[in-house]
Design a protein around this motif. Structure first.
Motif, PDB file in Angstrom:
ATOM      1  N   PHE A 249       3.902  11.269  -4.462  1.00 57.35           N
ATOM      2  CA  PHE A 249       2.592  10.627  -4.395  1.00 57.35           C
ATOM      3  C   PHE A 249       2.675   9.175  -4.821  1.00 57.35           C
ATOM      4  N   ALA A 250       3.405   8.903  -5.909  1.00 56.77           N
ATOM      5  CA  ALA A 250       3.443   7.535  -6.436  1.00 56.77           C
ATOM      6  C   ALA A 250       4.102   6.598  -5.436  1.00 56.77           C
TER       7      ALA A 250
ATOM      8  N   THR B 233       2.016   6.235  -2.140  1.00 56.41           N
ATOM      9  CA  THR B 233       0.830   5.416  -2.373  1.00 56.41           C
ATOM     10  C   THR B 233       1.223   3.960  -2.562  1.00 56.41           C
TER      11      THR B 233
ATOM     12  N   THR C  75       2.023   2.408   0.747  1.00 61.04           N
ATOM     13  CA  THR C  75       0.828   2.197   1.572  1.00 61.04           C
ATOM     14  C   THR C  75       0.005   1.039   1.044  1.00 61.04           C
ATOM     15  N   VAL C  76      -0.248   1.026  -0.275  1.00 64.58           N
ATOM     16  CA  VAL C  76      -1.110  -0.016  -0.827  1.00 64.58           C
ATOM     17  C   VAL C  76      -0.431  -1.381  -0.713  1.00 64.58           C
TER      18      VAL C  76
ATOM     19  N   LEU D 212      -0.928  -2.531   2.810  1.00 59.26           N
ATOM     20  CA  LEU D 212      -2.311  -2.960   3.046  1.00 59.26           C
ATOM     21  C   LEU D 212      -2.549  -4.339   2.448  1.00 59.26           C
TER      22      LEU D 212
ATOM     23  N   PRO E  15      -0.964  12.070 -13.051  1.00 58.87           N
ATOM     24  CA  PRO E  15      -0.370  11.098 -12.118  1.00 58.87           C
ATOM     25  C   PRO E  15      -0.875  11.240 -10.687  1.00 58.87           C
ATOM     26  N   VAL E  16      -0.904  12.469 -10.165  1.00 56.58           N
ATOM     27  CA  VAL E  16      -1.308  12.639  -8.765  1.00 56.58           C
ATOM     28  C   VAL E  16      -2.779  12.258  -8.587  1.00 56.58           C
TER      29      VAL E  16
ATOM     30  N   GLU F  91      -2.933   8.487  -8.495  1.00 56.06           N
ATOM     31  CA  GLU F  91      -2.421   7.914  -7.248  1.00 56.06           C
ATOM     32  C   GLU F  91      -3.415   8.122  -6.105  1.00 56.06           C
ATOM     33  N   CYS F  92      -4.051   9.299  -6.065  1.00 52.16           N
ATOM     34  CA  CYS F  92      -5.038   9.551  -5.004  1.00 52.16           C
ATOM     35  C   CYS F  92      -6.228   8.608  -5.142  1.00 52.16           C
TER      36      CYS F  92
ATOM     37  N   VAL G  26      -6.262   5.565  -6.392  1.00 53.75           N
ATOM     38  CA  VAL G  26      -5.889   4.229  -5.939  1.00 53.75           C
ATOM     39  C   VAL G  26      -5.752   4.197  -4.422  1.00 53.75           C
ATOM     40  N   LEU G  27      -5.137   5.227  -3.869  1.00 56.85           N
ATOM     41  CA  LEU G  27      -4.908   5.234  -2.420  1.00 56.85           C
ATOM     42  C   LEU G  27      -6.229   5.217  -1.663  1.00 56.85           C
TER      43      LEU G  27
ATOM     44  N   ALA H 155      -8.033   1.832  -2.113  1.00 59.38           N
ATOM     45  CA  ALA H 155      -7.421   0.723  -1.380  1.00 59.38           C
ATOM     46  C   ALA H 155      -7.693   0.843   0.119  1.00 59.38           C
ATOM     47  N   LEU H 156      -7.594   2.068   0.637  1.00 57.73           N
ATOM     48  CA  LEU H 156      -7.891   2.240   2.062  1.00 57.73           C
ATOM     49  C   LEU H 156      -9.343   1.881   2.351  1.00 57.73           C
TER      50      LEU H 156
ATOM     51  N   VAL I 168      -9.837  -1.976   2.487  1.00 61.73           N
ATOM     52  CA  VAL I 168      -9.389  -2.651   3.711  1.00 61.73           C
ATOM     53  C   VAL I 168     -10.250  -2.239   4.898  1.00 61.73           C
TER      54      VAL I 168
END
Lengths: 454, 179
Positions: A163-164, A167, A170-171, A174, B101-102, B105-106, B108-109, B112-113, B116
């Protein structure tokens, strides 16, 4: 935006206007291909083919071609994974954290450093996948509903890594692409070839610099920076958890997350300097990447290098202070065991040589600084070697001890990913503006609105 | 010149940002509202003069981040507690520290999506066609020139009158933008 100009010289050379900044940076992309670029790209591509050959052999014969064995199950692949991902971090640090801190000197190097991040993460990501043994089944790592009725184990640091890293990739992509949009519009408008106009036109998505668009754009860009900042810290912390959550002496340490993050920034800045120093000379960009930038990067390296040195000290101190015999043995084995030469090479390249950066004369001496940066690149690789191999090869039971050495395929894959990295970098330099043009414009004095508001 | 093509607006070109800001202020005072400025880099003063202040991006990103956090924790809860529970030495199935952690991360992902895609959607991009590109000199908007376009839909818009006003604001040139 404030432009501090104290004693270190300007962040942009004198005599520039909007036109000269735009044309000079765009010219690198829009002019004829230069012979030096062809040569560099050719050499990189040859290195890339070495990678392809090594991977082909790997797919046919399996990971037995590597030097990994039973006490040392993580070898070059994980060393290189951590090394590459660390290199990536300076890019995000420069573009995100320095943006939030309003450090205008980041502008000349952020685009380039972000590209470096992306390519380094691409190289890094290949290693764990290749290490799987059956890399074509890598999608088993992802949580997707499958016929086996099973889910990945979210309590495993290796799962956090998936995941880290994905992500992060991807970020970063972007962030990089959003930063590129206005410059792609510039290239669309400046390009003289039809193909260029069409391709840059599609990528620019019809950007026209409308005030309303800029307003949303700036919000989005700033938020991306804000989101990337904790991401940088989290990614390398998660990478360090891969080790710290284990119980192997030499891995099981609470210092790991901050020490890994500092090491990543250290390695990343060293790589940015390694790449920037030749590029600015070759493309005549000394006006945009000035001595001030180089000086600042050297200072960041010095600071993070000291944090890393503190980490080395703490490992030794904690081994003694904890009174744990296995920890003490780990330190003794590092200092006097079969890999002691590597440990002392690590201390020399990563701690002792970088102390030269205390001196202003070294920070402004380009050849010397390049050598210090190279020394750090090597040193950070050795650091991962020491952490992984030296910790694994002698753990609790002497009956399970062993030795490790990379094979020709390990070295080939490593050299090959350097080839992949450089190939991507050469293509980037040729096809996209390596310095953010629109942000460079904002640094010029003419960009300020002079009159006071009523 | 006399051929009456459908008109999108009138566009004035300025050599520097001060003239642009002064021009927007003047037109706003005269009552013009439907106009947009085109600059080679973001200029806060231009937004202020045009009355562009708040935008939805931050709010959308907050919602995106929240969705990501809920998705991350929900995914882990559902897979580890409900659908595929594994008892490892009696440890709790819902192991919150291990799930941080997961979840992060989700968050932030997704945020960020959203940043944009939200920015692009609100800006109406990708836009394959826009009338302002019909002005040949508009290519300089991505280099060193500042443009102000008064749109024909403005109630005060008048082909001759607005042109006279724009020409009084010391532009480099004034051009008609065909639709």
């Amino acid at each position: 935006m404030s432009a501090p100009a104290r004693d270190l010289g300007p962040i942009i050379g004198p005599g520039h206007t909007f036109e000269t900044v735009t044309d000079k940076i765009a010219a690198v992309v829009l002019s004829e291909t230069r012979r030096g670029w062809m040569l560099g790209f050719g050499v990189s591509f040859v290195l890339l083919t070495i990678f392809l050959q090594c991977v082909a052999v790997l797919l046919v014969r399996g990971i037995g071609i590597w030097g990994i064995n039973i006490p040392v199950g993580w070898g070059f692949d994980i060393i290189n994974f951590v090394w590459w991902i660390g290199i990536g971090h300076a890019g995000t640090l420069i573009s995100a954290i320095l943006l939030l801190f309003r450090q205008t000197w980041r502008t000349s190097i952020n685009r380039f450093a972000e590209a470096m991040t992306l390519f380094a993460v691409a190289c890094a990501g290949l290693y764990p996948i290749l290490h799987l043994g059956r890399p074509w089944l890598f999608y088993w790592l992802l949580p997707y509903p499958n016929a086996m009725g099973m889910w990945p184990n979210f309590r495993s640091p290796l799962m956090w890594d998936v995941f880290a890293v994905s992500t992060y990739a991807t970020v970063s992509a972007l962030f990089w692409f959003v930063g590129l949009i206005p410059d792609l519009a510039t290239l669309r408008d400046r390009s003289t070839s039809k193909v260029g106009r069409i391709i840059y036109g599609i990528l620019a998505m019809g950007w026209r610099g409308s005030a309303r668009h800029w307003n949303r754009y700036e919000t989005a860009y700033l938020l991306l920076a804000g989101l990337s900042t904790p991401l940088v810290v989290s990614v390398h912390s998660v990478v360090s958890f891969d080790f710290a959550v284990g119980i192997i002496p030499g891995w099981h340490a609470t210092i790991f997350p901050p020490y890994f993050v500092a090491g990543a920034i250290y390695a990343g800045f060293a790589m940015v300097l390694t790449l920037t120093i030749p590029l600015r000379v070759y493309y005549g960009l000394e006006d945009f990447i000035t001595m001030r930038h180089i000086n600042y990067m050297a200072r960041v390296m010095l600071a993070t290098g000291l944090v890393v040195a503190y980490g080395y000290m703490m490992e030794i101190f904690m081994a003694w202070y904890s009174g744990n015999p296995f920890e003490s043995f780990m330190v003794e084995n590092r200092l006097t065991g079969p890999y002691r030469t590597l440990y002392f090479a690590l201390i020399l390249t990563n701690v002792i040589i970088p102390q030269l950066l205390w001196f202003q004369r070294v920070r402004t001496n380009i050849p010397l600084l390049f050598m210090v940066a190279m020394s750090i690149n090597i040193g950070m690789w050795l650091e991962r070697y020491v952490i992984i191999v030296v910790s694994l090869h002698r753990d609790f039971l002497p009956s399970s001890w062993g030795m490790y050495a990379g094979t020709i395929y390990d070295y080939g894959t490593f050299i090959g990913t350097i080839g992949l990295f450089l190939t991507l970098l050469f293509l980037f330099i040729r096809l996209l503006p390596m310095i953010s043009i629109f942000e460079m414009r904002t640094l010029l004095p003419e960009a300020k609105v002079k009159e006071k508001h009523a | 010149m006399t051929a009456r093509v459908p008109l999108y607006g009138l566009m004035a070109e300025f050599a520097d940002v001060n003239h642009l800001v002064a021009a927007i202020r003047k037109l706003r005072q005269m009552g013009y509202r439907r106009m947009d400025a085109y600059t080679p880099f973001p200029v806060e003063e231009v937004w202020e003069e045009l009355g562009v202040h708040r935008n939805m991006v931050s709010f959308l990103v907050f919602c995106g981040g929240l969705t990501g956090a809920l998705f991350g924790i929900g995914l882990q809860y559902w897979t580890s507690v409900i659908d595929y529970p594994i008892n490892v030495g009696g440890r709790p199935l819902f192991s919150i520290p291990a799930f941080v952690p997961v979840t992060f991360e989700c968050t932030v992902l997704f945020a960020a999506l959203t940043a944009v895609l939200g920015m692009l959607a609100l800006n109406g991009l990708p836009a394959p066609y826009h009338p302002v590109f019909n002005v040949p000199r508009f290519a300089l908007a991505s280099r060193d020139r500042f443009f102000l376009c008064v749109e024909a839909t403005d109630p005060l818009f008048d082909r001759e009158g607005t042109r006279r006003v724009l020409e009084s604001l010391s532009p480099v040139s004034v051009a008609e933008v065909s639709d």
